[in-house]
Scaffold this active site. Sequence first.
Site, PDB file in Angstrom:
ATOM      1  N   HIS B 228      61.134  20.480  73.105  1.00  0.00           N
ATOM      2  CA  HIS B 228      62.036  21.384  73.819  1.00  0.00           C
ATOM      3  C   HIS B 228      61.342  22.691  74.189  1.00  0.00           C
ATOM      4  O   HIS B 228      61.539  23.237  75.258  1.00  0.00           O
ATOM      5  CB  HIS B 228      63.265  21.666  72.945  1.00  0.00           C
ATOM      6  CG  HIS B 228      64.349  22.364  73.682  1.00  0.00           C
ATOM      7  ND1 HIS B 228      65.433  21.711  74.213  1.00  0.00           N
ATOM      8  CD2 HIS B 228      64.504  23.666  74.025  1.00  0.00           C
ATOM      9  CE1 HIS B 228      66.205  22.570  74.833  1.00  0.00           C
ATOM     10  NE2 HIS B 228      65.670  23.767  74.730  1.00  0.00           N
ATOM     11  N   HIS B 299      72.339  20.434  78.286  1.00  0.00           N
ATOM     12  CA  HIS B 299      72.859  20.471  76.920  1.00  0.00           C
ATOM     13  C   HIS B 299      73.503  19.127  76.635  1.00  0.00           C
ATOM     14  O   HIS B 299      74.713  19.022  76.482  1.00  0.00           O
ATOM     15  CB  HIS B 299      73.858  21.626  76.770  1.00  0.00           C
ATOM     16  CG  HIS B 299      73.609  22.434  75.543  1.00  0.00           C
ATOM     17  ND1 HIS B 299      74.596  23.074  74.846  1.00  0.00           N
ATOM     18  CD2 HIS B 299      72.461  22.711  74.887  1.00  0.00           C
ATOM     19  CE1 HIS B 299      74.072  23.712  73.820  1.00  0.00           C
ATOM     20  NE2 HIS B 299      72.784  23.505  73.811  1.00  0.00           N
TER      21      HIS B 299
END
Lengths: 272, 973
Positions: B228, B299
Amino acid sequence: MKAPRILILHAPGTNRDREAAWACTLAGGEPEIVHINQLLAGQRRWEDYQMLVIPGGFSYGDDLGAGRLWANDLYHRFREAMDAFVEAGKPVLGICNGFQTLVKAGYLPGPPPKQRVTLTFNRRGLFECRWVRLRAEPSCRCLFTQGLEEDILCPVAHGEGRLALPDEATRQMLWREGLVALRYVAPKDPRDAGNPSAAVTVREEAGYPANPNGSVDDIAGLCNRQGNVFGLMPHPEDHVFPQQHPRWTRGERGGLGLILFRNGVEAARRFV
Amino acid sequence: MDRIYRVEVRSRELTEGDGLLEDIAALGIAGIRRVERGALYFLRGALTEEDVARLCEELLVDPIVEGARIGLASDPVETPPGAVRVEVGLRPGVTDTVAANIMARGRLLGMEGLRAAATGQSYLLYGEVGRAEIEEIARRLLYNEVIQYYEIGPLTPHVGIEPPESEARAERIPLTQMDDEALLRLSRERLLSLDLAEMKAIQAYFQREGRDPTDVELESLAQTWSEHCVHKTFKGLIEYTEYGPDGPRTTPIDGLLRTYIRAATQAIRAPWVLSAFVDNAGIMAFDERYEVSFKVETHNHPSALEPFGGANTGVGGVVRDIIGVSARPIANTDVLCFGPLDMPLEELPTGVLHPRRIYQGVVKGIEDYGNKMGIPTVNGAIYFDPGYTANPLVYCGCVGIAPRGAHPRQVQAGDLIVVLGGRTGRDGLHGATFSSIELTEETGITSSGAVQIGNPITEKMMLDAILQARDERLYHAITDCGAGGLSSAVSEMGREVGAEVHLERVPLKYHGLQPWEIWLSEAQERMVLAVPPEYEARLRAICQGYSVEMTVIGTFSGDGRLRLYYDDQMVADMDMAFLHEGIPRRHLKAVWQPPARPSGTPSERPMDAWMLLVRMLAHPNVRSKEDVVRRYDHEVQGGTVIKPFTGRWDDGPSDGAVIKPLEVRDSWRGIALGCGFNPAYGEIDPYAMAISAIDEAVRNVVSIGGDPERTALLDNFCWGNPSLPDRLGALVRACQGCYDGALHYGAPFISGKDSLNNEYTDRLTGKQVAIPPSLLISAIALVNDVRQACTADLKAPGNPLYLLGWTRQELGGSYFERLLGVPYPNPPQMAPAGPATARALHEAMRRGLVRACHDCSEGGLGVALAEMALGGGWGAEVWLGAVPWEGPAPEDDRHILFAESNGRYVVEVAEQDAEAFEAILRGANVPFGRIGWVRSERMLRVHTERKGELLAVPVETLRRAWRGHIPWGEVEL
C-alpha cells in the site's frame, strides 16, 4: 452609503457559509464569517452587525437531530444577544440548517424559547438534492420576500426538512398570522417550467418531487410575527448567477435567489 | 452512586420508512407487516430522574413529533403485543459521536453527575415470524458484528466501560537469531505481510546494529514496506512473457511505474503540470493565481467488511489527501462496483455480505461524509458484475483548489511535529485481518480496531483551521495520516532530516494502547504538520478558535534517524535511509496470453434493434442512478455549472461535471471532471481496456467543454494477486495501454494508485477468485469559460445531428455482445483521429457552435442518441448510411448502431451554424457524418441504407427504460 455588516454565523460543521457570504456581498452587504467561539471569547460582538445569517451545513454533525445542538447554543450561550438582535427588528435569515436551528430554538415561528413546530425527516426518509420552485405568499409580512415578481428557483439539499406541526390549531395560526413566507410550487402546465414568473398558474398541491420533503401545506419558509426573522430549507445562495440554473444550456434564465439577500440588506441599512 | 438510565425515543408519526420492510421481503422472509424504529440512549452517572428528563427536553427528544420512555436500564422494558423487539448497540471502544456530544452538552448544562453515555437503536418488528427469522433479519440487515452487538429484547448497555489498564511497553523481537522458517512465521503471525527477502534485509540491518528490533521498529518497517505504501509491484523488476502469433516473447520491465505511467508524464512534458506522483495529490495550474489538485483512492477491503464505515472513511481519506496539499476540497467523485443486487442468497459465498447490503451501506457512507463536509459529489459511476460480489470496489476521488505557491514542502531541522484533529485509538490496526477473528464481549475493544469509523465534522473543523494556518504560512510541510498512521506520515516527512517523537504525548481516545499501536493506528481525521517553533502559539490560537485539538509530539531532529520514545523508554531508533531505501526490490514474473474466445459466426439470440436498445438503457450498469446520485449534495459551494443530471426535466444524463470554484471571483474559468471505466474490455484485453478508459475519460470532459490540451489523467488500478503471473501479465498490458493512450492524447498522468490482492478465497470450496481487471481513469480538464460549457440533451427540433469519428467493427466486450450472449472478438482499439476530433470539437464549442454533445460509450451510437433524446424531450431521426464507417461494410446494420468504437461524439448544431461547424471539422481532417436531425415528433427513428427503418421507438419508452421504470427483467421479447 455604508454597507450593512452581516454576521454569518459558523458552528462546527457549518459548510454553506461561504456561499451565503458571497450572496450577501452581491446583494450589497458586508459579510463576515464568524465562528461561535469568536463571539464566546468576545473577539466579535453581536451589536456590531446589522443582519444575521445562520447558514446551511451539518452543525455538530446533525447529532441528536438537525439544528438541535446549535439551537442549544443559541439558547444557553447567546440568548440575550440573540433576543436583542431579533427584538430590534434586524433581519435574521436561517437557511437549511440555520432554519432548523431557528425552529428548534423557538425563534420561528416564535416567540422564543418554546419550540412550536419542527423540521424532521423527509417523507421519503432520505437526503435529497434537487431543484425546487418557491413562491412568496403575498399576505406574508416577511421583509425578505416582499415584491418578488419571479418565483425563486434553487436547490434543496437536506434529509430533515419536512415541516411538521403538533396540531391543526398551529397550522391555522401560521396561515392566519401570515407566517408562511414561501411555498414549494409546481406549474400547472409543464410547459411553464421554463418561465420563472410568479404569475404562472400552479397546481393546488405541489406533490413530490416539487415538494421534496412532504412539508405540510407545501411550506418551504416561515417568518416570525415581526417579519424580520425568516427561515427556509432551500438554498437561495446557490442561485446567484445564471449558469447555476440547471437548464441554462437550454436558454432558461431567471428565478435568482439573490432577491432575498437584497431585501435583507436593504432592511438592514436603517441599523447602520 | 452511579445509575444507568435508559431512554427510548420514538417518533409519534408514521413515515414511509427507509425500505427496511422491502429489504426483509428481499430476504425471502414473509410475515413482517410493520417495523418501528427508535433511538436508545444510555446515561450513566449520579443522575436523578429530573436530570434525565431535562436532557430529554433539551437534547434527546423533538417535542413535536417524538416521545420518550425513561427508566432505569435494569427496569423491565415493555414490548407491544404482536411485536418482537430487537436492539442494537455499539461495541465498547467504537467511536460514538452522538454520545460524545451528549457528554459535551451535559457539561454545558452544568450536569456534573453525567459520567458516560452510549447510544443504540431499537426495532419493533410486527408480524408472525420465528426466532430463526428474527436472527436472520438482525444479522443480515440490522447490525454488523464488526462494530455492533444485538439482542432480541432489551439491550444490555455497555456504557462507560474502560478497557483494563495495561503497561505500555515496547517488546523486543528476537529476530537476529531466527532461521528462514521462523522469519516467515513471524511475518505471518504478526500480520506483517513481508516476504523472506524483506525479512532477511531487516535481519541483516539489526545484525549490523548488534541488537534485536523492538515491535515498534518491526511494525514501522512492515508498514513502510507494505504494498500500500511503497508499491513494490509497480516498482518491481518484471520478467514479462507475451504470447503473440509468433509464440512467446520475453522482455524485462524495469518497473511499471517508471516504464509506463511516469514515463508518459515525462514524455508529454506539459508545463502546466505542477506536481505529479510526488505529493499526496496531483496538481495542475488553474490560472496565474490558482492551482487545482486531484486524487483518487480506493477503500475496497474496509468496505467489504463494514460498508458504511469503509466507504465513509474512504471519502474522508481522499479528502485528507487534498488537505495534505494545502488545498480546499471543491468536488468529490466516486466509482462503485458491486455484485448483482438481485443475487440469490444461496449463491452468496460464505462470510460475505449481500451485494444489496454492501451497496446500501457504501452509498450511505459516501453520502454522509461528502454531504457533511460540504463537498459536492458530482461525478462517478456504479457498475455491477458478479466478479465484485465478495470484493466490492469503492473508488473515492477529491478535487481541491489552492493559491499557487501556498503549499510548502520543506521540512526543516528543528520544526515541531504537530498532530491536528482527531484522537488516536485502535482504529484500522492491521486493517481487514481482524475480521477473521471471532469476536466476543471481551474482545470488544480489540474488534473495534478492525474498521475505521469516520467523523466528517472533525475533519471539517480541521480543514477550517488548516486553511487559515496555510494562509498565515504557519507550517513548513503537511501530510495526512492515512494508511500507516503516524508512522507513515512522520517518517515520510522526516525522511531527509530525521524525527524524534514522544508517543506518550499523542492524545488517545482511550488508554491501554501499546506504543506500536499508537504509532501505527489508522484513526481518522488527523494531519501532521511541520511547524517552526516560533509559530506554535499562533497555530494553537487558530486551533482553539475552531475547537480543534493540537498536540506537539516531537521534533524533526536533523540527524537522519527515526527515534521514538514512550516516556523514558526508547522504543525505536533506526536510520531513515534504511527505513525508506532498505527494501529489496521485488522480482516478479508476468505472462500474457490472450484469452481463448470462440470464433466463427456466432449463433445469437434473435433480437430486434429496438428491443436491444431498450434493454441496454434498462441495464443496471447503463440506466440512471438518480436514486443514488440525488442523495449526494452536488450543489454545495454553489459552483456546479454542469450537474450530474441535465435536460428538460433535470433527469437526463451528463457526460461529466463542470465546476466554477467559489474562490475564483473575477473570471469564468472552471474545471471539467469525467471518468472512463470498462472492465468488460479488460476481460478480453487489458490493453484495449486502458486505451478505451483513457479515451472515454477524455471524451467525457471534452463533451462538456473541457480543453483537451489542458486535460490531466489519474490512473487507479484494482487488480488481483500480482504474484500470480497471469494477473501480473494483464496488469502489464493495462500499463502499456496507459502509456500509449496518454501519449496519444498528450494527457499526462498526475496521480495514481494501485490496490492489489483483490481476491477472495471461499472458505468452503477453497476456490480463489480475482475481481475483473479494473482500471479507472479519471480526467480533469480546464474549461476556459464555463459559459461555453455544453450538455447532452437535444435542444431544438430541426437542428442537424453529426457523428464525429470512425465507427468500426468493434463489439468485443460491448453491451451488444452481452445482451446477445455471444462473444465478439474485437474490443475497441485506439482511435487515431481521436485527438484531432477532440480539438476540433473544442474549437467549435469555444466559438459557440455546439448546442448539444454526447460521447458514444456503452451501447455506442444507439444509446448516445437515446440519452440525448430522453434528456431533451425531443425526437431524432438518423440514417446509418451517413455514419463514417472504417473497414469492410458490416453484414448487420445493428453493428453500426451498437459498436463501441472510441473517439466518437454525437453533436447537435443549429442549422445556421452547420457550415461553420463543418468547416472546422474539414480543416482538422476529422471524420464526420451529418447523420440526421432533431425532430419534434418524440420518436427515435433509425434508418438503414438497405432495409429502410431499423427502429422507431417513442422517446417516452426510452426515458422509462433509462429511468428504471421498465425493470430489467421485464424487458422481454
